[in-house]
Design a protein around this motif. Structure first.
Motif, PDB file in Angstrom:
ATOM      1  N   UNK A  90      -2.006   2.456  16.813  1.00  0.00           N
ATOM      2  CA  UNK A  90      -2.859   1.763  16.154  1.00  0.00           C
ATOM      3  C   UNK A  90      -2.948   1.953  14.562  1.00  0.00           C
ATOM      4  N   UNK A  91      -2.582   3.250  14.325  1.00  0.00           N
ATOM      5  CA  UNK A  91      -2.560   3.374  12.907  1.00  0.00           C
ATOM      6  C   UNK A  91      -1.321   2.825  12.225  1.00  0.00           C
ATOM      7  N   UNK A  92      -0.286   2.652  12.870  1.00  0.00           N
ATOM      8  CA  UNK A  92       1.189   2.068  12.283  1.00  0.00           C
ATOM      9  C   UNK A  92       0.626   0.585  12.113  1.00  0.00           C
ATOM     10  N   UNK A  93      -0.126  -0.170  13.105  1.00  0.00           N
ATOM     11  CA  UNK A  93      -0.400  -1.444  13.004  1.00  0.00           C
ATOM     12  C   UNK A  93      -1.213  -1.455  11.726  1.00  0.00           C
ATOM     13  N   UNK A  94      -2.226  -0.465  11.586  1.00  0.00           N
ATOM     14  CA  UNK A  94      -3.187  -0.509  10.295  1.00  0.00           C
ATOM     15  C   UNK A  94      -2.228  -0.441   9.102  1.00  0.00           C
ATOM     16  N   UNK A  95      -1.335   0.400   9.123  1.00  0.00           N
ATOM     17  CA  UNK A  95      -0.438   0.481   7.807  1.00  0.00           C
ATOM     18  C   UNK A  95       0.091  -0.817   7.529  1.00  0.00           C
ATOM     19  N   UNK A  96       0.635  -1.480   8.501  1.00  0.00           N
ATOM     20  CA  UNK A  96       1.330  -2.606   8.280  1.00  0.00           C
ATOM     21  C   UNK A  96       0.248  -3.663   7.779  1.00  0.00           C
ATOM     22  N   UNK A  97      -0.880  -3.768   8.224  1.00  0.00           N
ATOM     23  CA  UNK A  97      -2.038  -4.539   7.949  1.00  0.00           C
ATOM     24  C   UNK A  97      -2.152  -4.251   6.324  1.00  0.00           C
ATOM     25  N   UNK A  98      -2.284  -2.845   6.043  1.00  0.00           N
ATOM     26  CA  UNK A  98      -2.689  -2.542   4.647  1.00  0.00           C
ATOM     27  C   UNK A  98      -1.521  -3.106   3.822  1.00  0.00           C
ATOM     28  N   UNK A  99      -0.256  -2.793   4.209  1.00  0.00           N
ATOM     29  CA  UNK A  99       0.594  -3.695   3.422  1.00  0.00           C
ATOM     30  C   UNK A  99       0.871  -5.112   2.993  1.00  0.00           C
ATOM     31  N   UNK A 100       0.546  -5.687   4.116  1.00  0.00           N
ATOM     32  CA  UNK A 100       0.398  -7.251   4.140  1.00  0.00           C
ATOM     33  C   UNK A 100      -0.827  -7.514   3.342  1.00  0.00           C
ATOM     34  N   UNK A 101      -1.888  -6.839   3.561  1.00  0.00           N
ATOM     35  CA  UNK A 101      -3.022  -7.392   2.826  1.00  0.00           C
ATOM     36  C   UNK A 101      -2.829  -7.287   1.289  1.00  0.00           C
ATOM     37  N   UNK A 102      -2.317  -6.159   0.943  1.00  0.00           N
ATOM     38  CA  UNK A 102      -2.057  -5.905  -0.598  1.00  0.00           C
ATOM     39  C   UNK A 102      -0.969  -6.791  -1.045  1.00  0.00           C
ATOM     40  N   UNK A 103      -0.064  -7.121  -0.534  1.00  0.00           N
ATOM     41  CA  UNK A 103       0.942  -8.023  -0.977  1.00  0.00           C
ATOM     42  C   UNK A 103       0.443  -9.598  -0.958  1.00  0.00           C
ATOM     43  N   UNK A 104      -0.391  -9.785   0.238  1.00  0.00           N
ATOM     44  CA  UNK A 104      -1.048 -11.252   0.198  1.00  0.00           C
ATOM     45  C   UNK A 104      -1.732 -11.539  -1.204  1.00  0.00           C
ATOM     46  N   UNK A 105      -2.540 -10.476  -1.474  1.00  0.00           N
ATOM     47  CA  UNK A 105      -3.324 -10.701  -2.743  1.00  0.00           C
ATOM     48  C   UNK A 105      -2.523 -10.799  -4.058  1.00  0.00           C
ATOM     49  N   UNK A 106      -1.426 -10.021  -3.925  1.00  0.00           N
ATOM     50  CA  UNK A 106      -0.579 -10.127  -5.251  1.00  0.00           C
ATOM     51  C   UNK A 106       0.327 -11.131  -5.246  1.00  0.00           C
ATOM     52  N   UNK A 107       0.877 -11.634  -3.947  1.00  0.00           N
ATOM     53  CA  UNK A 107       1.811 -12.712  -4.304  1.00  0.00           C
ATOM     54  C   UNK A 107       1.509 -14.079  -4.264  1.00  0.00           C
ATOM     55  N   UNK A 108       0.299 -14.261  -3.550  1.00  0.00           N
ATOM     56  CA  UNK A 108      -0.299 -15.702  -3.386  1.00  0.00           C
ATOM     57  C   UNK A 108      -0.120 -16.546  -4.484  1.00  0.00           C
ATOM     58  N   UNK A 109      -0.786 -16.223  -5.744  1.00  0.00           N
ATOM     59  CA  UNK A 109      -0.811 -16.785  -7.009  1.00  0.00           C
ATOM     60  C   UNK A 109       0.737 -16.946  -7.665  1.00  0.00           C
ATOM     61  N   UNK A 110       1.532 -16.377  -7.024  1.00  0.00           N
ATOM     62  CA  UNK A 110       2.978 -16.256  -7.928  1.00  0.00           C
ATOM     63  C   UNK A 110       3.966 -17.498  -7.589  1.00  0.00           C
ATOM     64  N   UNK A 111       3.542 -18.572  -6.652  1.00  0.00           N
ATOM     65  CA  UNK A 111       4.089 -19.659  -6.593  1.00  0.00           C
ATOM     66  C   UNK A 111       2.891 -20.816  -6.492  1.00  0.00           C
ATOM     67  N   UNK A 112       3.702 -21.936  -6.793  1.00  0.00           N
ATOM     68  CA  UNK A 112       2.558 -23.254  -6.703  1.00  0.00           C
ATOM     69  C   UNK A 112       2.567 -24.022  -5.363  1.00  0.00           C
ATOM     70  N   UNK A 113       3.973 -23.892  -4.858  1.00  0.00           N
ATOM     71  CA  UNK A 113       3.880 -24.430  -3.256  1.00  0.00           C
ATOM     72  C   UNK A 113       2.827 -24.201  -2.271  1.00  0.00           C
ATOM     73  N   UNK A 114       2.482 -25.618  -1.779  1.00  0.00           N
ATOM     74  CA  UNK A 114       1.278 -25.331  -0.866  1.00  0.00           C
ATOM     75  C   UNK A 114       1.366 -24.432   0.122  1.00  0.00           C
TER      76      UNK A 114
END
Lengths: 344, 460
Positions: A90-114
């Motif tokens: 469960x904690x490993x899954x938690x860490x993966x989710x933490x990574x994905x969440x952080x980069x989703x917020x950071x990466x989302x606006x970096x490209x214009x494609x839908x």
């Protein structure tokens, strides 16, 4: 045993870590909740506003998790090692989710494609939901106790963690965060998105109240050790009543469209629920459900008095600083969100 | 070595190596940002403002991945190394908690202002936020390196309990913080970080200069970063030799492995390049006889205890690996000194930006400090084996009892997959930001007008 202001050091740290976890629940709770609601917002513009409402503060909110976990490591290393290794996957899954969440917020606006936006929107929403559910799952298992033998060794299986009570707690935590997040977003938005959020806040709060009632009943019936303290000290029952009143006040605030008040109420609810949990637990940190000797008390798990005392001094200096930064941040970014060139 | 140990070690090494790409970049870049924004406030030259805004965007990308991968490290101590966590919680845990309270909170809170606060706070408050973020990252490294240094050279503690129940207890907090290797190792790591960050700026700027894009911005940034890099590269020579002295005194087995020195007690040679055959206990290569003795004792005849003077079960096993990583680190350090001094000389002769071959070298030079930091870290950590806490706790005893090999394997595969994906995305987005370049709001006339007093100050 060493005491400070009449309270022994392990108890101080029990209280402090409780406060840090409550702070984390309240702060990251709303941005996790906002994340879990993300896909309900259909328009690109709405999603951007929702994301930028938490943009400047979510990183600071996550700091409370890092400090909370670091404090648990420092003050109760036995418990830190036990909980994390027992809940390994469960904690490993938690860490993966933490990574994905952080980069989703950071990466989302970096490209214009839908498709790029949609990909990271889904990743952001799913990871926020998974983090909330996993926090609840671990909490639910800790409330019931986990199978530890007299040497504090884990003798259970992974699939035992997915029991009905733990799943109920997981859903309750998610519903609390979603309602909490909706009210935060209501304070930060206007126009169409605001209108949509009024409906979401209404629905999520009803959903939360259902979960809250189910959890209360299930705890009274199936987890009697959590309520034993009320039999010993009936006056503490007032806290239980306070929790019910505060929860009702959330509904009342939402009906009156006083979302700031509602947000404060859901913050207090988060803290009160954790206080009720801590009272049922104290002086243990981890309960064993097969052998009372297997439970780990704060005294068994605590670091040395010298170390606890030094760190208490650090906390006394550091926590007001952290609180100041937090207030300064929220004050700087007060008011409704306006999209501009630096926005996500 | 059983599977749980092997897999946990691979997982820890992999996740920390990946994490260790980003914090050094943020630290070095943070310092460059403070200089750029400071120059903007001092000169009011728009070029510096545009430069700051450009590099803040890159900083945010690096910082984001650094945080995401750093949280993994904190939890891995508990998930994979529960026995270790219990053993050192009193000490390592308090340093980690102090890092959270005093450093991480500072940088994360003010990062919000650095990124989104341009129009919300005054330029002075924004500059203050930049300084606080940079300071936060510097303090962060301090506490982490202190915790790690305690593992290398434990002090200020006593051991309570025996066998698997034993644990280290702090007896003297400041002796624990300022253990014999803290200062030397911290300064070495910090300068490594300054090199990583400044060479990123040098590389990107050199690329613009070669492409004849954003010339004014690129040359201004290049000058700033070149000074940071040159001073750091020279400083690293000093902290490096200090670190070697500490290793000599407190970790003889590591020192012996670093130079492939086997004899029980004899003057140590210094190899420029070489190969260690651990089975035959032979090291061959290009060497300076007595060089190691001279480096650490200032006497070519001073005897150095070799690996054979240490009990076999206490020797690091991967001797050649430690030898190679150590020598690669030194070679890179020397190369960086040569490169930056040559750069400064040509800057003084006003020929630097016209020397195209050197600009090409600088474009690729960004990899050098990264490799240097990585191999330096391996030297320190692999050289410490078989101990996780030097002389006190073996790595094989530090594991979680409750964790199964298949679970670690599953998480290792997952991390490998995610980190590879993350790295590809990072490079893609970094490249995109570099291609996009700084947003030039000032017109050509103003951007070519560098502050005269300042340009004379930093030559050319």
């Amino acid at each position: 045993m060493d005491t400070v202001l009449g309270i022994d050091l392990p108890t101080w740290w029990f209280l402090l870590i409780g406060a840090l976890i409550s702070g984390y629940g309240i702060l990251d709770g709303f941005d996790l909740g906002a994340g879990a609601l993300h896909l309900f917002f259909r328009k690109e513009q709405s999603r951007r506003i929702a994301l930028n409402a938490i943009g400047p503060v979510w990183d600071g909110n996550e700091v409370w998790l890092v400090i909370g976990a670091g404090s648990l490591f420092a003050a109760f290393p036995l418990v830190y090692g036990t909980i994390l290794s027992v809940f390994y996957l469960p904690f490993m899954l938690f860490l993966v989710a933490i990574i994905f969440r952080g980069i989703s917020i950071e990466f989302r606006s970096k490209e214009k494609m839908k498709w790029w936006h949609q990909l990271w929107d889904i990743s952001y929403c799913v990871s926020s939901t998974v983090i909330s559910l996993l926090l609840g799952l671990v909490l639910g298992n800790l409330i019931q106790g986990i199978p530890l033998n007299a040497n504090h060794e884990f003798v259970g299986r992974l699939r035992d963690f997915f029991n009905p009570y733990a799943i109920l707690i997981a859903v309750t935590v998610l519903s609390l965060f979603m309602m909490h997040g909706a009210m935060y977003l209501l304070m930060k938005t206007e126009d169409r998105l605001y209108a949509k959020l009024t409906i979401i806040a209404n629905n999520t709060s009803k959903f939360f109240i259902l979960c809250f009632m189910a959890t209360s009943m299930a705890t009274l019936i199936y987890v009697p050790h959590m309520t034993a303290i009320f039999k010993a000290y009936p006056e503490l029952f007032a806290l239980g009543i306070a929790a019910v009143l505060i929860v009702l006040n959330i509904r009342r605030s939402i009906e009156k469209r006083q979302y700031r008040r509602g947000f404060i109420s859901s913050s207090v609810t988060t803290a009160l629920l954790l206080i009720l949990f801590a009272m049922g637990l104290y002086p243990n940190l981890v309960l064993s459900n097969i052998d009372p000797k297997g439970s780990i008390s704060i005294y068994e798990a605590a670091s040395s008095d010298g170390s606890l005392r030094t760190m208490l001094l650090f906390a006394a200096i550091g926590m007001p600083l952290v609180a100041t930064y937090t207030v300064f941040m929220f004050w700087t970014f007060r008011g409704k969100v306006k999209l501009e060139e630096h926005s996500y | 070595m059983d599977n749980v140990e092997l897999l946990s070690r691979i997982q820890f090494a992999f996740t920390i190596a990946f994490h260790y790409i980003y914090p050094p970049l943020s630290i070095g870049l943070g310092v460059c940002l403070v200089i750029m924004e400071g120059l903007y406030l001092k000169t009011k030259d728009k070029v510096y403002e545009e430069l700051t805004r450009f590099w803040v965007r890159i900083f945010a990308l690096i910082f984001g991945i650094g945080v995401a991968t750093g949280i993994v490290m904190e939890f891995e101590f508990g998930t994979n190394w529960a026995t270790y966590s219990r053993y050192v919680g009193d000490i390592f845990g308090s340093a980690l908690a102090a890092e959270g309270i005093f450093a991480f909170a500072l940088e994360s809170a003010f990062l919000g202002i650095l990124l989104f606060g341009w129009n919300k706070v005054s330029p002075r408050v924004h500059f203050m936020a930049t300084i606080l973020v940079a300071l936060g990252s510097i303090f962060s490294a301090l506490w982490i390196v202190v915790a790690n240094s305690w593992q290398q050279t434990p002090s200020g503690y006593r051991i309570e309990g025996t066998g698997m129940q034993a644990r280290a207890i702090v007896t003297d907090f400041w002796a624990m913080v300022f253990n014999p290797s803290s200062v030397e190792r911290y300064s070495h790591v910090l300068i490594g970080a300054l090199l990583a960050g400044s060479f990123l700026v040098l590389s990107v700027s050199a690329w613009y200069i070669l492409k004849k894009k954003y010339l004014v911005h690129a040359e201004a940034a290049f000058r700033i970063a070149l000074w940071v890099a040159a001073i750091s590269a020279l400083g690293q020579l000093f902290t490096g030799s200090k670190s070697a002295e500490v290793v000599t005194k407190y970790q003889p087995a590591k020192l012996a492995a670093m130079e492939g020195h086997f004899e029980k007690s004899a003057p140590g040679d210094m190899y420029l390049i070489g190969w260690v055959n651990a089975k035959e206990q032979k090291t061959t290569g290009l060497k300076i006889p007595g060089g190691l003795s001279f480096l650490v004792h200032h006497d070519v005849n001073a005897p150095i205890p070799g690996l054979n003077s240490i009990k076999p079960e206490n020797r690091p096993t991967a001797v050649n690996f430690v030898f190679q990583t150590y020598h690669l680190m030194i070679s890179i350090g020397m190369l960086l000194i040569g490169l930056t001094l040559l750069g400064l000389y040509l800057l003084y002769r006003k020929k630097l930006f016209q020397t195209r071959w050197l600009m090409s070298v600088f474009v690729f030079s960004v990899l050098l400090p990264q490799i240097g930091n990585q191999v330096g870290w391996y030297t320190a950590e692999v050289g410490r084996q078989p101990w996780v806490v030097y002389g006190l706790l073996r790595t094989s005893d530090a594991l979680s009892q409750a964790v199964k090999a298949e679970h670690v394997l599953a998480s290792l595969i997952m991390f490998t997959f995610i980190y590879v994906m993350l790295f590809v995305l990072f490079l893609y987005l970094l490249n995109k930001k570099i291609q996009h370049g700084p947003d030039v709001i000032s017109d050509d006339e103003t951007s070519s007008r560098m502050n005269p007093s300042l340009s004379s100050l930093i030559s050319e």
